[in-house]
Design a protein around this motif. Structure first.
Motif, PDB file in Angstrom:
ATOM      1  N   SER A  48      -1.138   3.208  -2.567  1.00 14.63           N
ATOM      2  CA  SER A  48      -0.299   3.857  -3.565  1.00 14.63           C
ATOM      3  C   SER A  48      -0.964   5.159  -3.994  1.00 14.63           C
ATOM      4  O   SER A  48      -2.194   5.210  -4.147  1.00 14.63           O
ATOM      5  N   LYS A  88       1.211 -13.477   4.646  1.00 14.04           N
ATOM      6  CA  LYS A  88       2.549 -13.717   5.178  1.00 14.04           C
ATOM      7  C   LYS A  88       2.403 -14.445   6.510  1.00 14.04           C
ATOM      8  O   LYS A  88       1.794 -13.918   7.444  1.00 14.04           O
ATOM      9  N   VAL A 115      -1.588  -9.293   4.900  1.00 18.42           N
ATOM     10  CA  VAL A 115      -0.814  -8.064   5.027  1.00 18.42           C
ATOM     11  C   VAL A 115      -1.304  -7.074   3.983  1.00 18.42           C
ATOM     12  O   VAL A 115      -1.458  -7.424   2.810  1.00 18.42           O
ATOM     13  N   HIS A 116      -1.553  -5.834   4.412  1.00 12.74           N
ATOM     14  CA  HIS A 116      -2.039  -4.798   3.490  1.00 12.74           C
ATOM     15  C   HIS A 116      -1.024  -3.663   3.463  1.00 12.74           C
ATOM     16  O   HIS A 116      -0.929  -2.869   4.413  1.00 12.74           O
ATOM     17  N   ASN A 117      -0.275  -3.565   2.388  1.00 13.31           N
ATOM     18  CA  ASN A 117       0.699  -2.484   2.254  1.00 13.31           C
ATOM     19  C   ASN A 117      -0.012  -1.140   2.162  1.00 13.31           C
ATOM     20  O   ASN A 117      -1.169  -1.063   1.742  1.00 13.31           O
ATOM     21  N   PRO A 118       0.665  -0.040   2.515  1.00 12.41           N
ATOM     22  CA  PRO A 118       0.052   1.293   2.418  1.00 12.41           C
ATOM     23  C   PRO A 118      -0.430   1.587   0.996  1.00 12.41           C
ATOM     24  O   PRO A 118       0.104   1.041   0.023  1.00 12.41           O
ATOM     25  N   SER A 158      -2.000  -6.348  -1.255  1.00  9.05           N
ATOM     26  CA  SER A 158      -2.401  -7.167  -0.109  1.00  9.05           C
ATOM     27  C   SER A 158      -2.004  -8.616  -0.410  1.00  9.05           C
ATOM     28  O   SER A 158      -2.222  -9.096  -1.525  1.00  9.05           O
ATOM     29  N   SER A 203       6.502  -7.112  -0.625  1.00 14.92           N
ATOM     30  CA  SER A 203       6.612  -6.278   0.564  1.00 14.92           C
ATOM     31  C   SER A 203       7.012  -4.842   0.244  1.00 14.92           C
ATOM     32  O   SER A 203       6.805  -3.935   1.052  1.00 14.92           O
ATOM     33  N   GLU A 204       7.562  -4.614  -0.945  1.00 11.50           N
ATOM     34  CA  GLU A 204       8.033  -3.279  -1.322  1.00 11.50           C
ATOM     35  C   GLU A 204       7.093  -2.558  -2.284  1.00 11.50           C
ATOM     36  O   GLU A 204       7.410  -1.459  -2.745  1.00 11.50           O
ATOM     37  N   PRO A 242       3.546  -0.696  -3.052  1.00 13.95           N
ATOM     38  CA  PRO A 242       2.378  -0.078  -2.408  1.00 13.95           C
ATOM     39  C   PRO A 242       1.067  -0.562  -3.014  1.00 13.95           C
ATOM     40  O   PRO A 242       1.012  -0.937  -4.188  1.00 13.95           O
ATOM     41  N   GLN A 269       2.365  -1.352 -10.281  1.00 15.79           N
ATOM     42  CA  GLN A 269       2.607  -2.420  -9.315  1.00 15.79           C
ATOM     43  C   GLN A 269       2.782  -3.772  -9.997  1.00 15.79           C
ATOM     44  O   GLN A 269       3.665  -4.561  -9.634  1.00 15.79           O
TER      45      GLN A 269
END
Length: 491
Positions: free
Chosen positions: A162, A152, A157-160, A149, A143-144, A146, A132
């Motif tokens: 990895s 925004k 925002v917490h991405n899924p 956090s 945003s892309e 995984p 990452q």
């Protein structure tokens, strides 16, 4: 992006979270390698790893580096988090355009709390962060990515999540980053031969110990292995590129967890004829230990934890007292040195169980020991237990970063008594004639060992005096508080 990977300065002698399993200032100054930071650093040729504590780099010197970088990746730990936040804020003030990322167990378990603690932190990466960080530094939007956090429009925002890295052979060798950025002679661990190099041959740990930080918050319980060929090639590189090296330490959560894999690896390591040490569980049998010894293994770090069987059950250790005795006898029969780790204050601890553990340790009679205070880190099963039973205290360490109990047992063991038991444990263990003679004999025949042991003794005795004062002051305050106030007589 030009990236700075930072294990920050903190308390004097503090061994932070970047490679240490038990972040704290030690009784005897010691430093582990910042292994986790060196993986992504190896993917970015224009990056730099700064391991401030062992290299004596001050906060002021660290802040001055901010102007030279576009991205800061700071590995934080629970005891040092508040200091790390201040450093990040100072570096951001020095270079407002620099992006700041925090990594490490605390940010994984409490991402909102981390982001809300300061605007200086732009984003975090939860759990493993190798790819990452490299992706972001090479231009991939947050945003892309995984496992990230970030904020925004004022919202966290917490991405899924990895997935864990499965092919460890694809990762760079951390030893090449050590060679590039670190002075390997600055790293010292009292029971290892110095100078030493450490790295991993696997990630994750299948064991379910309730207190253990790494598998529950960072590397996971899934055991993932490097190939024997990749490990052997890195060992060969280390032996050729670090002149004066005395030992390699395999710092896996449990190096010899699977017998077949250990014997296969040892068959190849044996051909290189070098000295090494590793972690071990007491479930390891004599045949495996013999293969390790034949391959050049010198020392094993073993988590005995407690000499009370019920406590071992409480923490899901997956081992018994009988296993520990049998394992230790086999190791000593083969000529292996053992460093034993013990913990004061695990669930179910009483004065009786502590007495059992000290007596157990003396019967084992391993060469060196470490006695730690049980710490309930957020994200561990131990923390959930302590929180549910209202046992968690706020402060993990004193103003110098030394451990304080953050879990106490009202009416059974308070803060001062647990610290007193740690000192009692060390005193009873090392002031036995047999144990003392081992240390004296070692110092008699080696000038380097003699100088080192002298410094270690000074460090330990200084801390011992501070702990005794802490216990004394605590007991005086408790006695004063318990004294009834006498009504004043009328004139």
């Amino acid at each position: 992006m030009r990236t700075l990977f930072l294990n920050p300065p903190s308390f004097a002698g503090f061994d932070g979270g970047a490679g240490s399993r038990w972040p704290s200032t030690r009784e005897i100054e010691s430093y582990w390698y910042p292994v986790w930071l060196c993986y992504p650093a190896g993917m970015l040729p224009d990056s730099k790893v700064v391991d401030a504590p062992p290299h004596g780099i001050s906060i002021e010197q660290t802040v001055a580096m901010a102007k030279d970088f576009e991205l800061l990746v700071l590995f934080t730990s629970s005891p040092g988090f508040h200091v790390d936040v201040k450093i990040a804020e100072m570096m951001k003030d020095s270079n407002s355009k620099m992006q700041v990322c925090f990594v490490g167990p605390p940010v994984t378990m409490e991402p909102d709390k981390t982001l809300d603690s300061t605007k200086a932190i732009d984003f975090i990466v939860r759990r493993e962060f190798d790819y990452q960080i490299a992706q972001y530094a090479k231009g991939t939007p947050l945003s892309e990515i995984p496992g990230v956090s970030y904020r925004k429009n004022g919202v966290n925002v917490h991405n899924p999540e990895s997935p864990y890295i499965e092919n460890l052979d694809e990762l760079p060798w951390v030893s090449k980053v050590y060679k590039r950025d670190l002075d390997f002679k600055k790293y010292n661990v009292p029971f290892l031969l110095n100078p030493y190099i450490s790295f991993y041959t696997s990630r994750g740990c299948p064991a379910m110990c309730t207190f253990c930080l790494w598998p529950q918050t960072h590397s996971g319980h899934r055991w993932r292995l490097r190939s024997v060929t990749d490990i052997v090639n890195e060992v060969r590189y280390v032996l050729e590129n670090f002149p004066g090296l005395r030992e390699i330490f395999f710092d896996d959560d449990t190096f010899n967890y699977r017998k077949q894999r250990t014997i296969e690896l040892c068959a190849e390591l044996k051909k290189l004829k070098f000295t090494w040490s590793c972690t071990s569980r007491v479930t390891t049998d004599e045949e495996t230990l013999r293969a390790m010894k034949d391959a050049g293994c010198r020392l094993l770090i073993v988590g005995y934890e407690s000499g009370d069987q019920q406590i071992l059950k409480n923490i899901k250790k997956g081992a018994t007292i009988d296993m520990a005795h049998r394992f230790t006898a086999n190791a000593h029969k083969l000529g292996l040195t053992v460093h034993g780790d013990f913990i004061v204050g695990l669930p179910g601890e009483t004065r009786e169980t502590l007495r059992n553990t000290i007596d157990f340790a003396k019967r084992l009679d391993v060469e060196t020991i470490q006695v730690s205070i049980a710490h309930a880190y957020p994200g561990t099963e131990f923390y959930d237990y302590a929180k549910t039973n209202n046992l968690v205290q706020v402060k993990m360490s004193d103003d110098q970063g030394h451990q304080l109990p953050n879990v106490i047992y009202p009416g059974i063991l308070d803060e001062a008594e647990m610290i007193d038991w740690v000192e009692r444990f060390y005193g009873e263990y090392y002031f036995r004639p047999k144990a003392a003679w081992r240390i004296v004999r070692k110092a008699m025949f080696n000038n380097n060992d003699r100088n080192r042991l002298y410094k270690e003794a000074k460090d330990y005795l200084s801390l011992r005096a501070k702990r005794k004062k802490f216990v004394s002051d605590h007991n005086k305050a408790a006695a004063l508080a318990a004294t009834p106030v006498q009504p004043q007589e009328r004139a």
